[in-house]
Enzyme design. Structure first.
Site, PDB file in Angstrom:
ATOM      1  N   ASP B  12       0.889  -1.160   0.000  1.00 39.62           N
ATOM      2  CA  ASP B  12       0.000   0.000   0.000  1.00 39.62           C
ATOM      3  C   ASP B  12       0.917   1.196   0.000  1.00 39.62           C
ATOM      4  O   ASP B  12       1.370   1.654   1.047  1.00 39.62           O
ATOM      5  CB  ASP B  12      -0.869   0.011   1.274  1.00 39.62           C
ATOM      6  CG  ASP B  12      -1.844  -1.150   1.296  1.00 39.62           C
ATOM      7  OD1 ASP B  12      -2.000  -1.779   2.354  1.00 39.62           O
ATOM      8  OD2 ASP B  12      -2.437  -1.427   0.240  1.00 39.62           O
ATOM      9  N   GLY B  13       1.253   1.720  -1.180  1.00 42.04           N
ATOM     10  CA  GLY B  13       2.132   2.884  -1.288  1.00 42.04           C
ATOM     11  C   GLY B  13       1.586   4.012  -0.464  1.00 42.04           C
ATOM     12  O   GLY B  13       2.228   4.473   0.467  1.00 42.04           O
ATOM     13  N   THR B  14       0.456   4.425  -0.741  1.00 41.58           N
ATOM     14  CA  THR B  14      -0.451   5.077   0.202  1.00 41.58           C
ATOM     15  C   THR B  14      -0.290   6.518   0.578  1.00 41.58           C
ATOM     16  O   THR B  14       0.818   7.048   0.706  1.00 41.58           O
ATOM     17  CB  THR B  14      -0.449   4.310   1.547  1.00 41.58           C
ATOM     18  OG1 THR B  14      -0.733   2.980   1.281  1.00 41.58           O
ATOM     19  CG2 THR B  14      -1.465   4.840   2.508  1.00 41.58           C
ATOM     20  N   THR B  15      -1.488   7.066   0.770  1.00 41.20           N
ATOM     21  CA  THR B  15      -1.588   8.262   1.590  1.00 41.20           C
ATOM     22  C   THR B  15      -2.701   7.985   2.579  1.00 41.20           C
ATOM     23  O   THR B  15      -3.826   7.711   2.183  1.00 41.20           O
ATOM     24  CB  THR B  15      -2.005   9.473   0.736  1.00 41.20           C
ATOM     25  OG1 THR B  15      -1.122   9.578  -0.358  1.00 41.20           O
ATOM     26  CG2 THR B  15      -1.986  10.739   1.555  1.00 41.20           C
TER      27      THR B  15
END
Lengths: 322, 217
Positions: B12-15
Site C-alpha cells: 500500500d504505497g499510500t496516503t
C-alpha cells in the site's frame, strides 16, 4: 498444566505381589457415614452425587464457614474491605499474618479459609492483572478480574487430580468502566457482584448489619467506623480470644487507590467501636431492666392536695402542680 | 505479470490520514495498491474496521498490515466481550503496537488506529515502522504524506467542524495523490462519532486536482 501419572512400578523393583486390597472400595461402604452422608460420592471432586451435588465442593465451602470473617462494602465514594483475625501466638510479629492484599493499584483482595490456598489465588490475580495490562494497555477491571479468578477456582472443581480451593475471597476494585465494585467468590467458583457482602464465621451477623447500615449513602470514612463495629460484633462469641482487624479502602482520601487503613485511624475507630458496642449492650440491659420495673401508684389524702409536697416518713416527694 | 513483478511485495504505497474534529474523528485514505510498478488494485480499501467505533489505516506491506488488523480485531473483540462495554481505542492501538514492535525485523507496517470510546472521546494513535505509540490530534502516513505536510501544517486547526474537516482532508489527500506515484485512485473517508460510523468515497471526477499539470501547453 502438567499431569503427573503415578506409575505402579518404577522398574527397579520386582513386580509387587497383590496384597488383596482389591475390595478396599467395597469395604468403605460399610464405614460409619459422615454427617454429610456422602457415602461414596464424596471421594473425589469429579463425582456428582445422585442428588446432583458435588460433595467435595461442599466440603471446601465448609472450610470457610468456620474461619475468620471477611466483609466488604461499597460506599458513596469508594469501597471498603475488612477482616478479623485471631492472634494465633503472642510471639508472632504483628502484621505478618496478612489477609488483605493489593493486587493492582486500584484492586484489593481479602481471603478467608485455608490461607495458603488464598495466597495462591492472590498470586494468580496479580499475574492475571499484569498480563491483562500488558496485552491491552489498560488496568484490569474489577469485574474482569473477578470472573477470571472465579474461572480459575472453578477449574479445580472439575478435574480428578485437583482439589477445590478452600477459601472465599472478596475483590474490591475501582475503575473507570464500573466505578467501585465488590465481588465475592466461593470455592465452587461462583462469583457475584455485591454492594455489601461477608463470608466466614460471622457472616450472618455481618450481612444483617450491612443491610441495616445502607452503606451506599455513607462516605468511606463514616462506613469504616461501622465496619470496625460490625467486625467486633462478629467476634463477640469468642471474646476471650485475642484478635485484630485488618481493614483497607479505596476512596478519595487515597486517590482512589487501594490502601490499608492508616494505623492510628484504625485504632481510634476500634476504640470508638468497642465503646459504642458496650454502650449498646448497656442500653440493651437497661431496656430489659426498664421493662421489668412496675409502675408504682402513690395514694395521698385530700389534705395533701393543697400542700406542695408530701412527707412520707423521711422522704419528701414534691408533687408537680398542674 | 510474469517473472520479476511476481516477487515484488504488494504494497500500500499510500496516503493515509486521520483528523480529530469537534465531535468525532475522520479517517481518509487513497485507494492504490501497487505490486512494483503495477497498480494491483485501484479501488482498495485501506480503512479496516476493528470494532464498532474503532478503525485502523494501513500502510506498508499489504499482507503484513492486513494480518495485523485481523489479529487486532480478534483481540479487541475478546476485550469487548470481557468488559461488556466499548473497548478503549488505546487498547486496540496497544495490540497493533505489540505486533509491530515485537516483529519489527520481519514486518514492514505502519498503521494509524483511530476511533471513539466513551471514556476519552475521539482519539488517534500512530504506530510507525519501529513500533512507537503516539497519540495525536492529526496523523498522516504512507509515502504520500510527505507531499502534503506543508499544506497540513499550514491549514490544520483543532476543533474544526465536520464539514471543515472533510474539505481539509479531501484537499490534503488530493495533493498527495497528485504528486506521489504510489498513491491514487479514489479517496475513501470514514467518519466516526458517538452516534455512528459513516463511509463515503470521493470519485476521481470529484477530486479538486484531477488534471495532471501539463508542461507543454
Amino acid at each position: 498444566f502438567c499431569f503427573f501419572f503415578f506409575q505402579a512400578e518404577d522398574g527397579i523393583r520386582d513386580v509387587e505381589r497383590s496384597r488383596g486390597l482389591g475390595d478396599v472400595y467395597k469395604r468403605q461402604g460399610l464405614r460409619i457415614c459422615y454427617k454429610m452422608a456422602g457415602s461414596g460420592y464424596d471421594y473425589d471432586v469429579s463425582t456428582l452425587s445422585p442428588e446432583g451435588k458435588i460433595y467435595q465442593v461442599e466440603y471446601a465451602m465448609k472450610a470457610t464457614e468456620n474461619s475468620s470473617t471477611i466483609m466488604g462494602m461499597v460506599c458513596k465514594d469508594g469501597v471498603l474491605l475488612g477482616t478479623e483475625k485471631l492472634i494465633v501466638s503472642e510471639m508472632m510479629v504483628s502484621g505478618s499474618d496478612r489477609r488483605v492484599y493489593s493486587v493492582t493499584k486500584q484492586i484489593g483482595m481479602v481471603i478467608t479459609g485455608l490461607l495458603p490456598d488464598g495466597r495462591c489465588l492472590i498470586d494468580r490475580a496479580k499475574e492475571e492483572s499484569a498480563s491483562f495490562q500488558k496485552q491491552y494497555g489498560i488496568p484490569i477491571t474489577g469485574k474482569v478480574l473477578a470472573d477470571r479468578i472465579a474461572q480459575f477456582m472453578h477449574m479445580n472443581t472439575i478435574y480428578l487430580w485437583a482439589r477445590p480451593y478452600g477459601c472465599n475471597i472478596i475483590i474490591a476494585a475501582f475503575d473507570e468502566f464500573g466505578g467501585p465494585t465488590l465481588h465475592l467468590i466461593d470455592p465452587s467458583g461462583q462469583c457475584f457482584g455485591y454492594f455489601g457482602c461477608a463470608a466466614g464465621k460471622g457472616r450472618q451477623i455481618a450481612r444483617n448489619e450491612i443491610e441495616k447500615l445502607g452503606a451506599k449513602n455513607l462516605t468511606c470514612k463514616e462506613a469504616a467506623f461501622n465496619m470496625a463495629k460490625i467486625l467486633h460484633k462478629c467476634h463477640e462469641e469468642m471474646k476471650e480470644k485475642k484478635f485484630e482487624l485488618e481493614m483497607s479502602w479505596i476512596c478519595p482520601e487515597t486517590g482512589m487507590t487501594h490502601q490499608m487503613l492508616p494505623k492510628d485511624m484504625q485504632k481510634e475507630m476500634e476504640i470508638r467501636a468497642q465503646e459504642t458496642l458496650e454502650k449498646e449492650a448497656m442500653a440493651d440491659v437497661q431496656s430489659q431492666i426498664m421493662k421489668n420495673i412496675n409502675i408504682c401508684l402513690l395514694y395521698t389524702s385530700d389534705a395533701a392536695d393543697d400542700t406542695p409536697c408530701v412527707d412520707l416518713g423521711g422522704r419528701r416527694i414534691i408533687k408537680k402542680k398542674k | 505479470m510474469e517473472s520479476t513483478d511476481r516477487f515484488v511485495p504488494v504494497r500500500d504505497g499510500t496516503t493515509i490520514m486521520a483528523v480529530v474534529y469537534d465531535g468525532g474523528v475522520m479517517l481518509g485514505a487513497d485507494s492504490r495498491t501497487t505490486e512494483g510498478s503495477l497498480v494491483y488494485n485501484r479501488v482498495s480499501d485501506k480503512i479496516e474496521p476493528i470494532h464498532k467505533r474503532i478503525f485502523c489505516l494501513r500502510s506498508g506491506n499489504s499482507s503484513h498490515t492486513q494480518k495485523i488488523a485481523q489479529l487486532c480485531r480478534l483481540y479487541v473483540s475478546q476485550l469487548g466481550s470481557e468488559l461488556e462495554q466499548a473497548p478503549p481505542v488505546y487498547s486496540a492501538a496497544k495490540i497493533i503496537q505489540s505486533f509491530i514492535y515485537n516483529y519489527k525485523s520481519f514486518l514492514s507496517a505502519a498503521m494509524i488506529c483511530a476511533g471513539w470510546d466513551p471514556v476519552k472521546g475521539p482519539q488517534i494513535y500512530t504506530v510507525p515502522l519501529g513500533g512507537t505509540l503516539v497519540r495525536e490530534k492529526i496523523a498522516t502516513g504512507g509515502s504520500g504524506s510527505a507531499y502534503m505536510s506543508g499544506f497540513v501544517d499550514t491549514h490544520f486547526k483543532e476543533g474544526m467542524t465536520r464539514k471543515e474537516c472533510r474539505d481539509f482532508m479531501i484537499q490534503s489527500i488530493s495533493l498527495a495523490m497528485f504528486r506521489d506515484s504510489s498513491s491514487g485512485g479514489i479517496i475513501r473517508l470514514v467518519d466516526i462519532t458517538k452516534d455512528g460510523v459513516s463511509r463515503e468515497y470521493i470519485s476521481h471526477d470529484q477530486l479538486p486536482l484531477k488534471q495532471p499539470l501539463s508542461l507543454i501547453h
